[in-house]
Design an enzyme around this catalytic site. Structure first.
Site, PDB file in Angstrom:
ATOM      1  N   ASP A 177       5.420  -4.187   8.612  1.00 33.26           N
ATOM      2  CA  ASP A 177       4.997  -2.934   8.420  1.00 33.26           C
ATOM      3  C   ASP A 177       5.450  -1.775   8.127  1.00 33.26           C
ATOM      4  OD1 ASP A 177       6.676  -3.112  10.404  1.00 33.26           O
ATOM      5  OD2 ASP A 177       5.708  -1.480  11.940  1.00 33.26           O
ATOM      6  N   GLU A 178       6.460  -2.228   7.147  1.00 32.98           N
ATOM      7  CA  GLU A 178       7.265  -1.106   6.890  1.00 32.98           C
ATOM      8  C   GLU A 178       7.972  -1.267   5.366  1.00 32.98           C
ATOM      9  OE1 GLU A 178      10.690  -0.876   9.479  1.00 32.98           O
ATOM     10  OE2 GLU A 178      11.692   0.564   8.458  1.00 32.98           O
ATOM     11  N   ASP A 205       5.414   3.526   7.297  1.00 31.49           N
ATOM     12  CA  ASP A 205       5.650   2.711   8.430  1.00 31.49           C
ATOM     13  C   ASP A 205       4.512   2.647   9.508  1.00 31.49           C
ATOM     14  OD1 ASP A 205       6.788   1.105  10.543  1.00 31.49           O
ATOM     15  OD2 ASP A 205       8.533   2.621  11.034  1.00 31.49           O
ATOM     16  N   ASN A 230      10.875  -0.320  23.280  1.00 31.98           N
ATOM     17  CA  ASN A 230      10.609  -1.657  22.942  1.00 31.98           C
ATOM     18  C   ASN A 230      11.925  -2.409  23.433  1.00 31.98           C
ATOM     19  OD1 ASN A 230       8.553  -0.766  21.745  1.00 31.98           O
ATOM     20  ND2 ASN A 230       9.371  -0.686  19.715  1.00 31.98           N
ATOM     21  N   SER A 278       6.497  -4.223  21.728  1.00 29.65           N
ATOM     22  CA  SER A 278       6.153  -2.796  21.162  1.00 29.65           C
ATOM     23  C   SER A 278       5.136  -2.230  22.257  1.00 29.65           C
ATOM     24  CB  SER A 278       5.297  -2.966  19.713  1.00 29.65           C
ATOM     25  OG  SER A 278       4.682  -1.964  19.357  1.00 29.65           O
ATOM     26  N   CYS A 279       5.367  -0.988  22.110  1.00 29.06           N
ATOM     27  CA  CYS A 279       4.747  -0.276  23.124  1.00 29.06           C
ATOM     28  C   CYS A 279       4.231   1.087  22.520  1.00 29.06           C
ATOM     29  CB  CYS A 279       5.527   0.165  24.431  1.00 29.06           C
ATOM     30  SG  CYS A 279       7.095   0.977  24.349  1.00 29.06           S
TER      31      CYS A 279
END
Lengths: 202, 982
Positions: free
Chosen positions: B415-416, B273, B367, B355-356
């Site tokens: 992304d995962e 991830d 988030n 996203s942070c």
């Protein structure tokens, strides 16, 4: 099948179909029809004397024309008001005239013939079923399509004087092509050279 | 009139125009001495009726601040100032520029040109609905770019109104820059505002709305990316096949010998991830921001996020209360309830943080938080815009990197992913974690973004391990570890399949983490959750996960949903939008090459107690969600079918269009578009029938010499290829290769009528070697003569070989008959005789039978018509509709095809036309009735069939009219409410 027998046989077919149409279209109350077995199938036949007399007259004339091979078409017209036909059933016999009917030798016992008529009767009832119901108080009349000479000759025959025929007023109009009229094929009896169609007037 | 005006001394425009221009000049001249600023430069107004401030005052304002005051409304008048207009005028005017006088006053007060939208007097929306800023974050984020750029973005599809807008903008920008040039800071801000303006006015009524929406929707991008990667993995797997992975060898040389081989072949699943994906991708271009609190969001952040323009009509407080109430009591989602409670403060941005960074998380930012709220927690929070291209690039790099080693990948999102490592580890004989480290380093190198990986014996444990590994680490939940103890502190909502409501339920029962569940009896869980859920929950809480990795994931549903900017004023707008949305969802369906069987329409309706306008610009606010679905009889990807069902469902809802806040179309129960397109089922059927009728196919060989000139024939055939690209070529090649002098009947049957005829005509040329030129020519002539009297079948010959089906005895007889005929016709020619001898080899048996039957039997029209170009084919011969089993044939046709084939309909029409000509009206009646009933029975909901039937019926009626003078009485009707005008 000798010619006069043939005529009688054809006439019988016409008679049966005529009765049958009157019954299925409900021109007369169902009570005046009685179930009979003809062509090995149940057929409703009128037992109402005045109607029977009239039909007899019509058929007698038709027989005469048949015998002279002058009957082109036997037309039963159902109408509510004069000149506004609702349905017309045409038993076309033109094939008969051209002699295209099967030779009697091929069907000496008329078994095939009977079969086909039976089919025709059933088809008739089945195809007429989806038609819209006729309004009450409908009447019917019969047109015999024949030639001018035959008509003149016929009207002079003494023995048919008591059942006079009139020339239909507007034969052209009846034949006019019209998108308002629908054709309902009913039955074809190859053996007799009989083709039956109904014209439904929108 | 026009002519008069040219000569009246006022130029081409006439007196009045001249007067208007002159007034304008006078105004300009008069205002010069008073000019104080150029605030309104390029803005012209026309005051209509009584206003506050009155017309004179406005005129003075315009004079002093560089604007133009029109005494009459002119085509280039920018704004009409009015307080109230009669209906007639409203209808006559472009309402998009009628604003209230307050605008001028406010501009003056703020010393800058404001967004005029809130001051619009008449809009085509309800007055309570604001026209709000679309794609605000995106635009404001690049405030440095010129307005011209942002305008060109919207340029392709602007409706006329927007063109006006463009002009206004140009002017506004100039005005703004001029007015505020001394203060750079202020100028920046104004430009930002102007660019905001340029992208506004997009509600779902706008035809370009949908495209714009999907361009900006973050959820859409993320979701499509994820789905895309599932597809991508499938494609990779298919393309790869059984080849080895070259990269593995490379790796082997790097890693071998370092570690001892693990003795027991454990099962390894890796979960990899990216760490705060959006942020790290965004930081690639701004490495200097690393280590700062960063958030990715549409909102620009800074002061803009805490002071967003709020529509006066929206009631934040009321909506906040409602939202919070709903989340808490209906969804039991305290987190969201809190978020709403704290986030709906006045004028705070309601953009959500996608996203942070970890630094931001440390400050309590999560988030999904509203930007306004986040800024309160951490004022130095840096917001960066979305970079969808970057996400795509990085995601592909990630997938490609992993795919070098193994394709046992289950894509989860962009992304995962889960990766099955068991076979890889066994193959490489390396320690699993050193491989993971190598892989992560490679990903880092290729993408520049950190990622974390967890390894466990199943998907659940792998994911749990990743949680531990983050950020930028890796973790192995080794088989030896006490899984129960490891899982115990995990909160339940981290388990897959546990959402807010389930968590709430479990919480009520006193279960908060996996440890609690581990200690609970199955019975208790079952009473809470039901049998199946209880079992999975218990297994999951113990680290047991039976789910296998799914490598080749098939999409189970396709949908398109919009819940932003849905503001319809009438039903037709709604319908137009539904059509667009249907087309959109159809495109997505065809993109993945599937067909759908179930259509669901989801609508969000403003909740009765919610304020009419949502706090979030054009957002959906508090809504009730309704669903309705329709099952199709057959899977479809036809946009018309989808649209008609969607519209029907929408009608069933019977909702007022202006209450709609969100619409979604979901297609599910997908199936493959695998059925082969059948070229012409009916034709094949005819073919089969005739094949059945074949008595005894004794193949007679066409006597055959080697074919030296076949090449030439091929060349000739090539020319036909223009018409029919494939089949003729096929035919000639098969002829060469097999050296068999017959034409493939199937190929022949596929050919179009005219080509088939030609092929049949020239068959002996194609199949026989030419002996000599003159002879050939003669033969051709003879053949032409013969052809004239050969009626060709409209149905394909079932088999050319079958032409030999007659016993040789019969064929002999027929040949003689033919010969006799031609002799009688005066065409006695040896060549003709020759041809006649061979004709039985090439001609359809039925035709052969027909042309060779006794003279008498030939119908009249044929006898005298040797010169007639194409005598109508006799109906009796090949019309299978006359056969006794026409019903089975029709049934086959109707039930085998989901949609009627055009060619079939044409064939059907041809056949029926023949029947009409042959006066088989009774049979036509039967056929039509049967066909109608079949269609009604089998394809009740497929209007294509209904249309096909009506087409056929029309043709029949047309022919009936032509030949009989009457239409046919066809009592049977399709009676479909969808496609038939009642």
């Amino acid at each position: 099948m000798q010619s006069e027998y043939a005529n009688d046989i054809h006439l019988e077919a016409i008679e049966v179909l005529l009765n049958h149409i009157l019954y299925v279209r409900g021109i007369y109350p169902a009570q005046i029809f009685k179930k009979r077995r003809i062509y090995n199938t149940p057929v409703y036949v009128s037992i109402y004397p005045p109607l029977n007399t009239y039909l007899a007259g019509v058929l007698r004339s038709a027989r005469e024309l048949l015998g002279r091979r002058e009957l082109k078409c036997f037309e039963i017209i159902l109408y509510h008001s004069e000149n506004q036909p609702l349905e017309s059933y045409m038993l076309q016999l033109d094939i008969l005239e051209s002699g295209a009917a099967r030779q009697p030798a091929e069907d000496p016992h008329l078994i095939e013939y009977e079969q086909q008529l039976r089919v025709a009767l059933h088809k008739l009832s089945e195809r007429v079923k989806p038609l819209p119901k006729l309004p009450g108080n409908c009447q019917f009349k019969v047109h015999l399509h024949t030639t001018q000479t035959a008509f003149v000759q016929f009207s002079h025959e003494a023995q048919y004087q008591d059942f006079p025929w009139l020339q239909a007023e507007t034969p052209q109009q009846m034949d006019a092509r019209s998108p308002k009229v629908c054709l309902l094929p009913l039955a074809t009896v190859d053996n007799v050279g009989l083709k039956m169609q109904a014209r439904i007037f929108a | 009139m026009a002519g008069d005006e040219i000569n009246n001394g006022f130029g081409e425009c006439g007196y009045f125009e001249a007067k208007k221009s002159k007034l304008e000049e006078q105004f300009a001249a008069a205002s010069d001495p008073f000019r104080k600023s150029n605030l309104f430069q390029g803005i012209s107004i026309f005051v209509n009726g009584l206003t506050d401030p009155p017309s004179n005052e406005l005129k003075q304002i315009m004079m002093v601040h560089g604007g133009t005051f029109h005494h009459y409304e002119r085509s280039h008048t920018k704004f009409i100032i009015a307080s109230n207009l009669p209906d007639v005028k409203v209808r006559n005017m472009n309402t998009s520029k009628i604003i209230s006088a307050q605008y001028i006053v406010d501009c003056l007060k703020n010393k800058r040109v404001l967004d005029y939208k809130p001051y619009l007097l008449y809009t085509n929306q309800k007055t309570t609905q604001p026209r709000l800023v679309f794609g605000k974050g995106k635009n404001t984020s690049r405030a440095n770019e010129t307005v011209a750029v942002s305008m060109s973005e919207t340029a392709p599809e602007p409706p006329p109104v927007e063109n006006d807008l463009g002009n206004i903008l140009k002017v506004l920008q100039l005005a703004a820059v001029a007015a505020t040039s001394p203060k750079k800071e202020a100028a920046d801000k104004t430009v930002a505002d102007v660019s905001t303006l340029s992208n506004s006015v997009r509600t779902a009524v706008d035809p370009a709305f949908l495209g714009e929406f999907y361009k900006n929707s973050r959820l859409h991008h993320i979701a499509t990316l994820g789905a895309g990667f599932k597809q991508y993995v499938c494609e990779l797997r298919q393309a790869h096949g059984a080849q080895p992975f070259p990269k593995r060898n490379e790796l082997r040389s790097v890693l071998t010998g370092k570690q001892e081989l693990n003795a027991d072949p454990a099962h390894y699943v890796m979960h990899i991830d990216m760490d705060c994906f959006f942020v790290s991708v965004g930081l690639r271009s701004h490495p200097e921001w690393r280590g700062l609190p960063i958030a990715v969001t549409h909102s620009k952040g800074g002061s803009a996020a805490t002071d967003v323009p709020v529509h006066p009509q929206s009631d934040r407080q009321a909506e906040r209360a409602l939202f919070a109430d709903r989340f808490e009591h209906q969804l039991h989602d305290n987190f969201r309830a809190d978020k709403v409670r704290t986030g709906f403060e006045k004028k705070m941005s309601l953009s959500e943080i996608a996203s942070c960074s970890y630094e931001a998380r440390a400050k309590g930012i999560r988030n999904g938080m509203f930007v306004g709220q986040a800024l309160k927690l951490c004022p130095e929070l840096k917001t960066i815009p979305y970079d969808f291209e970057g996400y795509k690039e990085v995601a592909f790099a990630l997938y490609d990197t992993v795919a070098q080693y193994t394709l046992n990948i289950e894509a989860v999102s962009c992304d995962e992913m889960f990766v099955e490592l068991t076979d890889l580890v066994a193959d490489l004989q390396v320690d699993v974690m050193s491989f993971v480290a190598h892989l992560r380093a490679e990903v880092r190198g290729r993408t520049g973004c950190p990622c974390s990986a967890g390894v466990g014996s199943n998907k659940l444990l792998a994911r749990m391990a990743t949680k531990k590994a983050k950020p930028n680490g890796q973790f192995l939940l080794a088989p030896g570890i006490d899984v129960l103890a490891y899982m115990a502190p995990t909160p339940l909502e981290e388990l897959p399949g546990v959402g807010a409501s389930m968590r709430h339920k479990l919480e009520q029962a006193g279960l908060r983490n996996c440890g609690d569940v581990q200690g609970t009896s199955r019975e208790k869980l079952e009473t809470l959750l039901g049998k199946k859920l209880a079992l999975t929950l218990q297994q999951h809480s113990r680290g047991i996960d039976t789910r296998a990795l799914v490598y080749e994931q098939q999409r189970k549903s396709v949908s398109a949903e919009v819940n932003y900017g849905i503001r319809f004023s009438n039903a037709s707008e709604c319908e137009t939008f539904l059509r667009q949305l249907s087309a959109e969802v159809k495109t997505r369906l065809t993109d993945i090459k599937r067909k759908a069987k179930s259509i669901t329409l989801k609508v969000m309706v403003r909740a009765a107690e919610a304020p009419i306008e949502a706090s979030k610009f054009m957002g959906h606010g508090v809504c009730d969600t309704l669903n309705k679905s329709a099952m199709l009889q057959h899977p479809t990807d036809d946009v018309n079918v989808i649209t008609s069902h969607v519209l029907k469902l929408m009608n069933e809802f019977d909702l007022p269009p202006h209450e709609l806040r969100g619409i979604g179309i979901h297609l599910s129960r997908l199936s493959d578009v695998n059925e082969v397109k059948k070229e012409n089922v009916l034709l094949q059927m005819f073919e089969k029938m005739s094949e059945k009728r074949k008595v005894e196919p004794t193949a007679v060989e066409v006597h055959e010499e080697p074919q030296p000139e076949l090449e030439l024939e091929q060349a000739e055939q090539q020319s036909q290829d223009d018409l029919e690209p494939q089949q003729p070529l096929d035919m000639s090649t098969t002829n060469t290769s097999i050296n068999n002098a017959t034409i493939d009947p199937e190929v022949l049957a596929q050919l179009p009528e005219d080509i088939r005829q030609e092929v049949l005509d020239n068959m002996d040329e194609h199949l026989q070697p030419k002996r000599s030129e003159p002879r050939d020519r003669k033969r051709r002539k003879a053949k032409d003569a013969a052809r004239r009297s050969l009626p060709f079948p409209s149905a394909p010959p079932p088999s050319v070989k079958a032409s030999a089906k007659k016993s040789s005895n019969g064929a002999q007889h027929l040949r003689q008959a033919l010969r006799k005929r031609y002799r009688g016709g005066g065409q006695t020619d040896e060549i003709v005789m020759d041809y006649i001898d061979k004709v039985s080899n090439h001609v359809h048996p039925a035709i052969f039978e027909y042309i060779s039957r006794p003279e008498v039997a030939v119908p009249q029209n044929l006898q005298g018509a040797a010169a007639a170009p194409s005598p109508p084919p006799p109906a009796t011969l090949q019309n299978y509709l006359l056969g006794s089993n026409y019903k089975t044939m029709l049934a086959d046709w109707v039930s085998n095809q989901r949609y009627p084939n055009h060619t079939d309909i044409i064939t059907m029409n041809e056949k029926l036309a023949e029947l009409v000509k042959g006066r088989y009206s009774s049979r036509i009646y039967d056929i039509m009735k049967h066909l109608c009933r079949l269609i009604k029975h089998k394809h009740e909901d497929i209007c294509e069939w209904h249309m096909a039937y009506r087409l056929i019926e029309d043709t029949v009626q047309h022919h009936m009219m032509e030949f009989e003078g009457y239409h046919m009485m066809l009592a049977e009707r399709i009676g479909c409410v969808m496609c038939e005008p009642m």
